[in-house]
Motif scaffolding. Sequence first.
Motif, PDB file in Angstrom:
ATOM      1  N   GLN A 199       0.837  -1.202   0.000  1.00 44.34           N
ATOM      2  CA  GLN A 199       0.000   0.000   0.000  1.00 44.34           C
ATOM      3  C   GLN A 199       0.873   1.253   0.000  1.00 44.34           C
ATOM      4  O   GLN A 199       0.595   2.225  -0.701  1.00 44.34           O
ATOM      5  CB  GLN A 199      -0.913   0.005   1.234  1.00 44.34           C
ATOM      6  N   PHE A 200       1.935   1.207   0.786  1.00 42.65           N
ATOM      7  CA  PHE A 200       2.877   2.322   0.879  1.00 42.65           C
ATOM      8  C   PHE A 200       3.502   2.606  -0.490  1.00 42.65           C
ATOM      9  O   PHE A 200       3.501   3.736  -0.984  1.00 42.65           O
ATOM     10  CB  PHE A 200       3.940   1.945   1.921  1.00 42.65           C
ATOM     11  N   MET A 201       3.984   1.548  -1.130  1.00 43.64           N
ATOM     12  CA  MET A 201       4.639   1.722  -2.429  1.00 43.64           C
ATOM     13  C   MET A 201       3.632   2.192  -3.476  1.00 43.64           C
ATOM     14  O   MET A 201       3.942   3.051  -4.297  1.00 43.64           O
ATOM     15  CB  MET A 201       5.286   0.406  -2.882  1.00 43.64           C
ATOM     16  N   ASN A 202       2.423   1.618  -3.441  1.00 45.02           N
ATOM     17  CA  ASN A 202       1.387   2.051  -4.380  1.00 45.02           C
ATOM     18  C   ASN A 202       1.118   3.540  -4.221  1.00 45.02           C
ATOM     19  O   ASN A 202       1.018   4.276  -5.194  1.00 45.02           O
ATOM     20  CB  ASN A 202       0.078   1.303  -4.116  1.00 45.02           C
ATOM     21  N   ALA A 203       0.985   3.976  -2.958  1.00 46.01           N
ATOM     22  CA  ALA A 203       0.624   5.371  -2.696  1.00 46.01           C
ATOM     23  C   ALA A 203       1.732   6.301  -3.198  1.00 46.01           C
ATOM     24  O   ALA A 203       1.467   7.231  -3.963  1.00 46.01           O
ATOM     25  CB  ALA A 203       0.377   5.575  -1.202  1.00 46.01           C
ATOM     26  N   ILE A 204       2.976   6.061  -2.802  1.00 46.66           N
ATOM     27  CA  ILE A 204       4.022   7.016  -3.180  1.00 46.66           C
ATOM     28  C   ILE A 204       4.329   6.925  -4.669  1.00 46.66           C
ATOM     29  O   ILE A 204       4.626   7.922  -5.310  1.00 46.66           O
ATOM     30  CB  ILE A 204       5.306   6.893  -2.322  1.00 46.66           C
ATOM     31  N   SER A 205       4.170   5.737  -5.232  1.00 41.70           N
ATOM     32  CA  SER A 205       4.426   5.591  -6.657  1.00 41.70           C
ATOM     33  C   SER A 205       3.340   6.324  -7.452  1.00 41.70           C
ATOM     34  O   SER A 205       3.629   6.992  -8.446  1.00 41.70           O
ATOM     35  CB  SER A 205       4.455   4.109  -7.009  1.00 41.70           C
ATOM     36  N   HIS A 206       2.091   6.224  -6.972  1.00 44.72           N
ATOM     37  CA  HIS A 206       0.990   6.901  -7.652  1.00 44.72           C
ATOM     38  C   HIS A 206       1.162   8.424  -7.565  1.00 44.72           C
ATOM     39  O   HIS A 206       1.029   9.137  -8.557  1.00 44.72           O
ATOM     40  CB  HIS A 206      -0.337   6.473  -7.028  1.00 44.72           C
ATOM     41  N   VAL A 207       1.492   8.911  -6.355  1.00 46.33           N
ATOM     42  CA  VAL A 207       1.641  10.354  -6.157  1.00 46.33           C
ATOM     43  C   VAL A 207       2.814  10.889  -6.988  1.00 46.33           C
ATOM     44  O   VAL A 207       2.788  12.019  -7.464  1.00 46.33           O
ATOM     45  CB  VAL A 207       1.832  10.668  -4.648  1.00 46.33           C
ATOM     46  N   ALA A 208       3.827  10.062  -7.187  1.00 45.06           N
ATOM     47  CA  ALA A 208       5.009  10.506  -7.944  1.00 45.06           C
ATOM     48  C   ALA A 208       4.693  10.712  -9.421  1.00 45.06           C
ATOM     49  O   ALA A 208       5.455  11.363 -10.138  1.00 45.06           O
ATOM     50  CB  ALA A 208       6.123   9.476  -7.792  1.00 45.06           C
ATOM     51  N   GLY A 209       3.573  10.195  -9.887  1.00 48.05           N
ATOM     52  CA  GLY A 209       3.206  10.344 -11.297  1.00 48.05           C
ATOM     53  C   GLY A 209       3.848   9.265 -12.156  1.00 48.05           C
ATOM     54  O   GLY A 209       4.776   8.579 -11.715  1.00 48.05           O
ATOM     55  N   ASP A 210       3.349   9.145 -13.372  1.00 44.61           N
ATOM     56  CA  ASP A 210       3.872   8.100 -14.252  1.00 44.61           C
ATOM     57  C   ASP A 210       5.310   8.405 -14.652  1.00 44.61           C
ATOM     58  O   ASP A 210       5.682   9.550 -14.850  1.00 44.61           O
ATOM     59  CB  ASP A 210       3.022   7.994 -15.520  1.00 44.61           C
ATOM     60  N   TRP A 211       6.058   7.359 -14.772  1.00 47.42           N
ATOM     61  CA  TRP A 211       7.434   7.510 -15.243  1.00 47.42           C
ATOM     62  C   TRP A 211       7.397   7.643 -16.757  1.00 47.42           C
ATOM     63  O   TRP A 211       6.623   6.987 -17.433  1.00 47.42           O
ATOM     64  CB  TRP A 211       8.233   6.267 -14.853  1.00 47.42           C
ATOM     65  N   ASP A 212       8.170   8.549 -17.322  1.00 40.80           N
ATOM     66  CA  ASP A 212       8.261   8.540 -18.784  1.00 40.80           C
ATOM     67  C   ASP A 212       9.719   8.567 -19.207  1.00 40.80           C
ATOM     68  O   ASP A 212      10.617   8.767 -18.386  1.00 40.80           O
ATOM     69  CB  ASP A 212       7.448   9.690 -19.395  1.00 40.80           C
ATOM     70  N   THR A 213       9.938   8.382 -20.501  1.00 39.61           N
ATOM     71  CA  THR A 213      11.302   8.171 -20.983  1.00 39.61           C
ATOM     72  C   THR A 213      12.176   9.412 -20.824  1.00 39.61           C
ATOM     73  O   THR A 213      13.398   9.311 -20.831  1.00 39.61           O
ATOM     74  CB  THR A 213      11.285   7.764 -22.468  1.00 39.61           C
TER      75      THR A 213
END
Length: 413
Positions: free
Chosen positions: A198-212
Amino acid sequence: METAVLSLDQAVRDLSRVALDELDPSELGSLAVKVGRHIDKIKMLHSRIVVEADRAQSWRESGARDMADWLSGKTGTSRGEAQSRQRLGEALDKSQELADAVENDELSAAAAEQLHDAIMNPPAGTDAEDLADLIDAAKGGGPRDVKAAADRWRETHSSETPEQRTARRYAKRSVSSRPPSDGTVETTVVLPELEHRQFMNAISHVAGDWDTNDTRTPAQRLADGLIQLCKAYAAGTVTGGREKPTILIGCSAETMAGLSDEPGWTSHGDRIPADVVRHLAEDAILRRVVMAGDAVISLGLKVRFATDDQYLALMMRDGGCRWPGCHIPPAWCQVDHLIPVPAGGPSDLDNEVLWCSHHHHVKHRAGVTVLGDAHHLHLLMPDGTLVACPPKGHMNKGTSTGRDDGRTAQAAA
Ligand SMILES: [Zn+2]
């Protein structure tokens, strides 16, 4: 000893003289594997030397706080790596079967290290034969498989109930920081597998999508997510409320009904203990999926045990976590069914209360007895203490905690 070290130096020098650019692809591949195997053997040897040096207290006069500290300082490696070498050495020292398996290339050093806890601290009632079975089962596996096999082995041989195991794991949660160094602070977060997800999902989601075009490392991106989340909280834009579906957890119908303790699973492959799945189901969005092999035969509607209307009513009535003296507001609480739904508990307000995450875990601890219903609730704790847990909302003025009624009403609006 000096001769042995010198001949090792010589072997390394010989190897470094091999003209890599003159080797064909298959020779290069074969060299990579062969040297890798030797490194593993040397790691094993090294780990045994480290354990002996520790036993002889070779580090004692140096001012280091322990062997790992001393070794990492002397060799310029991380403390984690030094500790890992020490763990491997301890395990090899204690189990001849393990040493043989590594010696015969049946287990890599990294995989063998995963058996450290099982070997050094086996569950009560297990014997050498059980341990030999585990080592046998681990052969040929990578570190991840071996870790999973060791976890399963410990579960099978443990006298803990699943609830005790969950409580023990949950008790390990922690956030701790080392002293600042060069203007940064290293903070270590330890979470049960599911909360970690849940922690990783939350911070990964808030960080926005990774792009090239992103020049950040994955670790920097997650750090940005965490920083953003904390800023959002400070700005008052993180307000709790019912969880949105962020993690998919599957389990069998038997597990859900409490007829089996077969673990659930996430789409990431985490194994979620059956009692944790049932605990989560109380407040999750549920969906029945009927499968035959890999084929999905039927999909049910999305439901919750407690409806959204019931949740609003609970926010009004309970006014927050029901634990006496806990001030976690209702929007940050979870719905608990005093008698679990799979055990026949009804989904109505007489059977539902709000707890904060921590007190929800306390209530589910082994040996806690629920007395009364949601309106007149007491918990009898394993040590014999009786905890009165009256509702705190504005509908219950007599037991008000002084929280202002307007806020509770607004939160529920
Ligand atoms: Zn609480």
